[in-house]
Design a protein around this motif. Structure first.
Motif, PDB file in Angstrom:
ATOM      1  N   PHE A 157     -10.921 -10.101  18.197  1.00 57.27           N
ATOM      2  CA  PHE A 157     -11.131  -9.078  19.229  1.00 57.27           C
ATOM      3  C   PHE A 157     -11.001  -9.730  20.595  1.00 57.27           C
ATOM      4  N   HIS A 158     -10.008  -9.308  21.328  1.00 56.18           N
ATOM      5  CA  HIS A 158      -9.762  -9.803  22.689  1.00 56.18           C
ATOM      6  C   HIS A 158      -8.896  -8.786  23.414  1.00 56.18           C
ATOM      7  N   PRO A 159      -8.752  -8.890  24.729  1.00 54.85           N
ATOM      8  CA  PRO A 159      -8.052  -7.847  25.482  1.00 54.85           C
ATOM      9  C   PRO A 159      -6.530  -7.880  25.412  1.00 54.85           C
ATOM     10  N   PRO A 176     -21.544  -2.609  13.629  1.00 52.57           N
ATOM     11  CA  PRO A 176     -21.074  -3.195  14.889  1.00 52.57           C
ATOM     12  C   PRO A 176     -20.050  -4.305  14.652  1.00 52.57           C
ATOM     13  N   LEU A 177     -19.109  -4.412  15.559  1.00 51.46           N
ATOM     14  CA  LEU A 177     -18.137  -5.496  15.499  1.00 51.46           C
ATOM     15  C   LEU A 177     -18.651  -6.716  16.262  1.00 51.46           C
ATOM     16  N   GLN A 215     -18.843  -5.400  27.124  1.00 45.51           N
ATOM     17  CA  GLN A 215     -18.941  -4.013  27.604  1.00 45.51           C
ATOM     18  C   GLN A 215     -18.241  -3.030  26.673  1.00 45.51           C
ATOM     19  N   LYS A 216     -17.403  -3.548  25.772  1.00 49.04           N
ATOM     20  CA  LYS A 216     -16.813  -2.707  24.739  1.00 49.04           C
ATOM     21  C   LYS A 216     -17.799  -2.482  23.583  1.00 49.04           C
ATOM     22  N   ASP A 245     -11.865  -1.799  36.709  1.00 50.53           N
ATOM     23  CA  ASP A 245     -11.429  -3.079  36.151  1.00 50.53           C
ATOM     24  C   ASP A 245     -11.377  -3.043  34.622  1.00 50.53           C
ATOM     25  N   MET A 246     -12.319  -2.348  33.999  1.00 52.55           N
ATOM     26  CA  MET A 246     -12.267  -2.189  32.541  1.00 52.55           C
ATOM     27  C   MET A 246     -10.965  -1.503  32.141  1.00 52.55           C
TER      28      MET A 246
END
Length: 272
Positions: A157-159, A176-177, A215-216, A245-246
């Motif tokens: 999990f990354h952007p 939850p992840l 925040q995700k 920004d998100m």
């Protein structure tokens, strides 16, 4: 209680691929910075180093959240329990805070390994249980197969990777992840947006990436051997990214940069 979302455990120090004195020194540095959650696995072959380092810190056991993961080669009744007992011996503890299945089995039948995992919980060898690298359908099936709550599904999990389908599925079933490869093994640093956003908060590109993941609603596993980076990775609770920004970061998820596939790991399922 879900250990992954206690405030002190949202940020875990990941130990892959560290071994030997490098692992011991990095874990010691992380504990000194303030980490109390540590992630290892049978597959990493560093449980003994993790146990040595944490014992040397003299941090009270109840303050620690120790996660380890069962190797798929040990998903049989004759190996599973014995492998977990060996992990506990190597970690120098009586129980693990979270025991995870490291991968789905190659044959796709998740029920046998889940029931063995639940047996470890029943025996008191694990305070919580979870999975890794499960698809949405696997998560849906898992909550029907066993009664014990599944506290996390640890996934890439990354952007730079869109995991909206997986995250929605996790929220649907209440699992939850938690992240691995949180900075995409350095690939995020090729994108100037993270550093540009960080300037507005007095934070680094890496800190922006990690804050975005938190925040995700996803807890973190991060690894470094450099004390300054270990500290920086931990110090991400004193700012929040704006909605603007998100959203800007969200656009980068369509990059589609996936590190772990079946080409790299034979147990990798067909991802969502």
């Amino acid at each position: 209680m879900n250990v992954y979302f206690q405030k002190t455990h949202q940020r875990a120090f990941g130990t892959f691929p560290l071994t030997g004195d490098v692992a011991r020194d990095a874990i010691a540095a992380a504990a000194e910075v303030g980490y109390r959650a540590f992630d290892t696995a049978q597959m990493y072959e560093n449980e003994a180093e993790t146990g040595d380092s944490l014992a040397a810190t003299e941090i009270a056991r109840e303050e620690l959240c120790i996660t380890t993961k069962v190797h798929p080669d040990n998903f049989t009744p004759d190996k599973f329990l014995a492998s977990v007992e060996q992990s506990l011996k190597d970690l120098r503890i009586d129980y693990v805070d979270a025991l995870l299945l490291h991968w789905p089995p190659v044959d796709g039948d998740i029920a046998p390994s889940l029931r063995l995992l639940e047996e470890c919980y029943t025996r008191g060898l694990a305070r919580n249980i979870g999975v890794s690298n499960y698809t949405v359908q696997m998560m849906r099936d898992a909550v029907k197969i066993i009664d014990t709550p599944i506290v996390t599904n640890q996934v890439e999990f990354h952007p730079l990777l869109n995991q909206d389908v997986l995250l929605a599925g996790a929220n649907e079933v209440g699992i939850p992840l938690s992240s691995y490869s949180s900075v995409a093994r350095g690939e995020v640093f090729k994108h100037p947006e993270f550093a540009e956003i960080g300037e507005g908060y007095g934070k680094s590109a890496a800190q922006v990436v990690l804050r975005w993941i938190l925040q995700k609603g996803v807890s973190l596993n991060t690894m470094s051997t450099k004390p300054e980076n270990i500290r920086a990775n931990f110090e991400i609770k004193d700012f929040s990214l704006s909605n603007v920004d998100m959203a800007r970061i969200e656009k980068l998820t369509h990059t589609g940069y996936r590190i772990v596939s079946s080409d790299l790991v034979p147990w990798a399922p067909e991802w969502d």
